[in-house]
Design a protein around this motif. Sequence first.
Motif, PDB file in Angstrom:
ATOM      1  N   VAL A   2       0.842  -1.190   0.000  1.00 23.31           N
ATOM      2  CA  VAL A   2       0.000   0.000   0.000  1.00 23.31           C
ATOM      3  C   VAL A   2       0.881   1.245   0.000  1.00 23.31           C
ATOM      4  O   VAL A   2       0.642   2.203  -0.727  1.00 23.31           O
ATOM      5  N   ALA A   3       1.915   1.224   0.824  1.00 20.67           N
ATOM      6  CA  ALA A   3       2.874   2.329   0.910  1.00 20.67           C
ATOM      7  C   ALA A   3       4.182   1.779   1.449  1.00 20.67           C
ATOM      8  O   ALA A   3       4.197   0.798   2.193  1.00 20.67           O
ATOM      9  N   PRO A  28      18.212   4.208   4.436  1.00 21.14           N
ATOM     10  CA  PRO A  28      19.483   3.469   4.417  1.00 21.14           C
ATOM     11  C   PRO A  28      19.536   2.282   5.379  1.00 21.14           C
ATOM     12  O   PRO A  28      20.120   1.252   5.054  1.00 21.14           O
ATOM     13  N   ASP A  29      18.902   2.423   6.559  1.00 22.74           N
ATOM     14  CA  ASP A  29      19.038   1.367   7.571  1.00 22.74           C
ATOM     15  C   ASP A  29      17.728   0.766   8.058  1.00 22.74           C
ATOM     16  O   ASP A  29      17.718  -0.033   8.982  1.00 22.74           O
ATOM     17  N   HIS A  30      16.603   1.167   7.465  1.00 24.98           N
ATOM     18  CA  HIS A  30      15.330   0.542   7.821  1.00 24.98           C
ATOM     19  C   HIS A  30      14.274   0.809   6.758  1.00 24.98           C
ATOM     20  O   HIS A  30      14.472   1.610   5.856  1.00 24.98           O
ATOM     21  N   ILE A  31      13.159   0.102   6.911  1.00 28.56           N
ATOM     22  CA  ILE A  31      12.052   0.159   5.965  1.00 28.56           C
ATOM     23  C   ILE A  31      10.775   0.418   6.750  1.00 28.56           C
ATOM     24  O   ILE A  31      10.603  -0.107   7.852  1.00 28.56           O
ATOM     25  N   HIS A  32       9.879   1.180   6.149  1.00 34.71           N
ATOM     26  CA  HIS A  32       8.509   1.272   6.649  1.00 34.71           C
ATOM     27  C   HIS A  32       7.617   0.814   5.512  1.00 34.71           C
ATOM     28  O   HIS A  32       7.815   1.219   4.367  1.00 34.71           O
ATOM     29  N   ALA A  33       6.633  -0.014   5.823  1.00 37.92           N
ATOM     30  CA  ALA A  33       5.739  -0.514   4.780  1.00 37.92           C
ATOM     31  C   ALA A  33       4.345  -0.736   5.343  1.00 37.92           C
ATOM     32  O   ALA A  33       4.178  -1.097   6.509  1.00 37.92           O
ATOM     33  N   ILE A  34       3.369  -0.510   4.491  1.00 29.65           N
ATOM     34  CA  ILE A  34       1.991  -0.890   4.784  1.00 29.65           C
ATOM     35  C   ILE A  34       1.624  -1.921   3.735  1.00 29.65           C
ATOM     36  O   ILE A  34       1.748  -1.664   2.532  1.00 29.65           O
ATOM     37  N   TRP A  35       1.200  -3.076   4.210  1.00 31.59           N
ATOM     38  CA  TRP A  35       0.804  -4.156   3.321  1.00 31.59           C
ATOM     39  C   TRP A  35      -0.683  -4.435   3.495  1.00 31.59           C
ATOM     40  O   TRP A  35      -1.215  -4.338   4.599  1.00 31.59           O
ATOM     41  N   GLU A  36      -1.300  -4.876   2.419  1.00 32.24           N
ATOM     42  CA  GLU A  36      -2.645  -5.427   2.485  1.00 32.24           C
ATOM     43  C   GLU A  36      -2.525  -6.907   2.172  1.00 32.24           C
ATOM     44  O   GLU A  36      -2.044  -7.285   1.100  1.00 32.24           O
ATOM     45  N   ASP A  74      -8.845   1.746  10.559  1.00 34.46           N
ATOM     46  CA  ASP A  74      -9.833   2.347   9.665  1.00 34.46           C
ATOM     47  C   ASP A  74      -9.104   3.211   8.632  1.00 34.46           C
ATOM     48  O   ASP A  74      -7.879   3.292   8.650  1.00 34.46           O
ATOM     49  N   GLU A  75      -9.853   3.848   7.764  1.00 38.43           N
ATOM     50  CA  GLU A  75      -9.259   4.671   6.700  1.00 38.43           C
ATOM     51  C   GLU A  75      -8.441   5.832   7.257  1.00 38.43           C
ATOM     52  O   GLU A  75      -7.401   6.182   6.696  1.00 38.43           O
ATOM     53  N   THR A  76      -8.898   6.425   8.355  1.00 42.15           N
ATOM     54  CA  THR A  76      -8.157   7.525   8.979  1.00 42.15           C
ATOM     55  C   THR A  76      -6.799   7.035   9.464  1.00 42.15           C
ATOM     56  O   THR A  76      -5.784   7.716   9.288  1.00 42.15           O
ATOM     57  N   ASP A  77      -6.773   5.865  10.080  1.00 41.86           N
ATOM     58  CA  ASP A  77      -5.521   5.275  10.568  1.00 41.86           C
ATOM     59  C   ASP A  77      -4.592   4.946   9.399  1.00 41.86           C
ATOM     60  O   ASP A  77      -3.389   5.202   9.457  1.00 41.86           O
ATOM     61  N   ILE A  78      -5.143   4.402   8.331  1.00 43.67           N
ATOM     62  CA  ILE A  78      -4.320   4.085   7.151  1.00 43.67           C
ATOM     63  C   ILE A  78      -3.696   5.365   6.599  1.00 43.67           C
ATOM     64  O   ILE A  78      -2.492   5.405   6.321  1.00 43.67           O
ATOM     65  N   LYS A  79      -4.489   6.409   6.463  1.00 43.50           N
ATOM     66  CA  LYS A  79      -3.982   7.688   5.938  1.00 43.50           C
ATOM     67  C   LYS A  79      -2.878   8.234   6.833  1.00 43.50           C
ATOM     68  O   LYS A  79      -1.842   8.708   6.353  1.00 43.50           O
ATOM     69  N   ILE A  83       0.227   6.149   6.207  1.00 45.42           N
ATOM     70  CA  ILE A  83       0.816   6.462   4.903  1.00 45.42           C
ATOM     71  C   ILE A  83       1.568   7.786   4.989  1.00 45.42           C
ATOM     72  O   ILE A  83       2.698   7.905   4.494  1.00 45.42           O
ATOM     73  N   ASP A  84       0.956   8.787   5.612  1.00 45.04           N
ATOM     74  CA  ASP A  84       1.632  10.078   5.780  1.00 45.04           C
ATOM     75  C   ASP A  84       2.926   9.911   6.568  1.00 45.04           C
ATOM     76  O   ASP A  84       3.969  10.475   6.218  1.00 45.04           O
ATOM     77  N   TYR A  85       2.883   9.117   7.637  1.00 45.61           N
ATOM     78  CA  TYR A  85       4.078   8.888   8.457  1.00 45.61           C
ATOM     79  C   TYR A  85       5.199   8.256   7.625  1.00 45.61           C
ATOM     80  O   TYR A  85       6.357   8.663   7.704  1.00 45.61           O
ATOM     81  N   ILE A  86       4.842   7.276   6.827  1.00 44.84           N
ATOM     82  CA  ILE A  86       5.832   6.619   5.978  1.00 44.84           C
ATOM     83  C   ILE A  86       6.457   7.625   5.019  1.00 44.84           C
ATOM     84  O   ILE A  86       7.671   7.692   4.870  1.00 44.84           O
ATOM     85  N   HIS A  87       5.624   8.425   4.394  1.00 47.33           N
ATOM     86  CA  HIS A  87       6.131   9.348   3.380  1.00 47.33           C
ATOM     87  C   HIS A  87       6.950  10.492   3.962  1.00 47.33           C
ATOM     88  O   HIS A  87       7.842  11.007   3.300  1.00 47.33           O
ATOM     89  N   ILE A  88       6.689  10.882   5.188  1.00 49.74           N
ATOM     90  CA  ILE A  88       7.429  11.982   5.804  1.00 49.74           C
ATOM     91  C   ILE A  88       8.728  11.496   6.453  1.00 49.74           C
ATOM     92  O   ILE A  88       9.602  12.274   6.811  1.00 49.74           O
ATOM     93  N   ASN A  89       8.897  10.184   6.575  1.00 49.00           N
ATOM     94  CA  ASN A  89      10.029   9.615   7.315  1.00 49.00           C
ATOM     95  C   ASN A  89      11.404  10.080   6.839  1.00 49.00           C
ATOM     96  O   ASN A  89      12.275  10.321   7.676  1.00 49.00           O
ATOM     97  N   PRO A  90      11.669  10.229   5.553  1.00 53.36           N
ATOM     98  CA  PRO A  90      12.986  10.747   5.150  1.00 53.36           C
ATOM     99  C   PRO A  90      13.274  12.140   5.721  1.00 53.36           C
ATOM    100  O   PRO A  90      14.423  12.449   6.045  1.00 53.36           O
TER     101      PRO A  90
END
Length: 162
Positions: free
Chosen positions: A33-34, A39-47, A102-107, A110-117
Motif C-alpha cells: 500500500v505504501a 538506508p538502515d530501515h524500511i517502513h511498509a503498509i501491506w494489504e 480504519d481509513e483515517t488510521d491508514i492515511k 501512509i503520511d508517516y511513511i512518506h514523511i520519514n525521510p
Amino acid sequence: THERRPILTTESGRAALGGSMRSVQHERPFQVVAMVLLPDHIHAIWELPTGDTDYSTRWRLIKGRFSRLWSPDGEAGVGPSRRRKSERNVWQRRFYEHTCRDETDIKRCIDYIHINPLKHGLAERVIDWPWSSFHRYLRLGDYPADWGSHAVWYGDEFRDAE
C-alpha cells in the motif's frame, strides 16, 4: 538493519530487497500500500488477503532471502546466539507491527511513511527522496508536489508549520 548499517539504499541492497520481496509476494501474496526505503530501515503498509494476518512469516522470509543475497557467506562475524537461531548480522531481531483500524488510521500511517525521510534528515522535501511510494501517490493526485515540505514533528505526528 543490524547496528543500523546503511545498506538498504545501495544499488545491491535495493536489488536484494526487491528480489526478496517479489519472491515472497509470489508465494504468500500481499499488496504494498505504501513503503519507504531508508538506508538502515524500511517502513511498509501491506494489504494481505482476507483472513490472512501472517505478516511475521512474510518478513522472516524476506529478511532471510535478502540476507542470503546480500551476504552469501553470511556466517562471517556471527555470534553464537545468532548462529543458534540461524540468524546473520544483517537485520535487527525485531520489527514493529500495527494493524490499521480504519481509513483515517491508514492515511495517518501512509503520511508517516512518506514523511520519514524528512524526520531522519535524509531529504529537505518529501518529493526529493527517491525510494518512496510517495511518487506513486503523487502521480495519482493524492498529494501535491510540495506535501510535507513545511511539516514539523510534534512528538507523535507531523503537522504543517504555522
